[in-house]
Design an enzyme around this catalytic site. Structure first.
Site, mmCIF file in Angstrom:
data_model
loop_
_atom_site.group_PDB
_atom_site.id
_atom_site.type_symbol
_atom_site.label_atom_id
_atom_site.label_comp_id
_atom_site.label_asym_id
_atom_site.label_seq_id
_atom_site.Cartn_x
_atom_site.Cartn_y
_atom_site.Cartn_z
ATOM 1 N N VAL A 60 44.641 45.920 49.795
ATOM 2 C CA VAL A 60 43.190 45.797 49.630
ATOM 3 C C VAL A 60 42.683 44.390 49.914
ATOM 4 C CG1 VAL A 60 43.206 47.661 47.934
ATOM 5 C CG2 VAL A 60 43.272 45.287 47.136
ATOM 6 N N TYR A 89 38.972 41.143 19.783
ATOM 7 C CA TYR A 89 38.324 39.845 20.015
ATOM 8 C C TYR A 89 39.326 38.695 20.062
ATOM 9 C CZ TYR A 89 35.235 35.823 19.284
ATOM 10 O OH TYR A 89 34.577 34.627 19.401
ATOM 11 N N LYS A 133 42.177 35.927 25.486
ATOM 12 C CA LYS A 133 40.955 35.947 26.285
ATOM 13 C C LYS A 133 41.141 36.447 27.717
ATOM 14 C CE LYS A 133 38.112 34.835 23.150
ATOM 15 N NZ LYS A 133 37.198 35.849 22.641
#
Length: 245
Positions: free
Chosen positions: A60, A156, A160
């Site tokens: 891709v 949370y 990250k």
């Protein structure tokens, strides 16, 4: 017989999605960056009794590869009913915003955003010839700006993943615009999170791969009254599946 192209389908969730579409009577094109791996995937499916499947070399991130794949599939069929943009990378460690290198962001965006746009543009003409064209862009709940910034979200503090999350958030925005541009057509275009799943991508941690495949093909098979331009994560929201961008 309806047909589908799945990018990055030689293993993992892409392979499982291919298998489940074959069970639904589809002809499936397995997009694989390395054709050898794609052919091996086809052999595995053939051994399980599935014959309406073939591999196509498809990187891709490479314009020529995508062009060649489009030409190869175009010689075999005059339409494509489903496109599942599944190929993706996490960009590699380190994952945090301050530690990750620029090259990591560039690699992740090239696959997860530019790759999706590149493949979609190449195959849109074949998809337009379908009576019920469907595009599923495989996303992730960590690509949700709302969830990732919500201290009450269960994941949370899970890490990250700035590179991966940023690229998927950008892909989500592409999905919104694509759905808008095709809003007055038969297209149904959605971003779908398959959930945290046991694959190489997660070091084989998470939920069962069969569940992930079902979450994706659900939106590849939706009827004309189904949603478009939405973001779904049934792992995050078991009630309706829809989650905020």
């Amino acid at each position: 017989m309806k047909s589908a192209l799945i990018t990055g389908a030689n293993k993992g969730i892409g392979f499982e999605t291919a298998k489940q579409l074959l069970q639904k009577g589809f002809y499936v094109y397995i997009g694989s960056r390395d054709l050898k791996n794609g052919l091996e995937a086809v052999q595995k499916l053939n051994a399980e009794g599935f014959n309406t499947v073939e591999a196509v070399q498809l990187d891709v991130t490479d314009d020529n590869s995508v062009k060649n794949a489009r030409e190869a599939i175009g010689k075999k069929t005059d339409r494509l009913d489903v496109l599942i943009n599944n190929a993706g990378i996490n960009g590699g460690a380190p994952y945090t915003a301050l530690d990750a290198e620029t090259e990591q962001f560039m690699a992740a965006f090239n696959t997860n955003v530019f790759g999706v746009a590149r493949v979609t543009k190449a195959f849109i003409a074949l998809l337009r010839k379908s009576a019920e064209p469907r595009i599923v862009n495989v996303s992730t709940s960590v690509g949700s700006l709302y969830l990732q910034s919500n201290p009450n979200w269960l994941a949370y503090d899970f890490g990250k993943y700035a590179v991966y999350g940023s690229s998927k958030a950008a892909m989500n925005m592409y999905t919104v615009h694509l759905a808008y541009e095709l809003r007055d057509t038969a297209f149904k275009i959605n971003a779908v999170c398959p959930g945290y799943t046991k694959t190489d991508f997660t070091n084989h941690n998470g939920g069962e791969i069969e569940a992930a495949g079902k979450r994706i093909i659900k939106y590849a098979l939706i009827g004309q009254n189904g949603p478009t331009g939405k973001f779904f994560s049934e792992e995050t929201n078991p009630e309706t599946g829809e989650i905020p961008w």
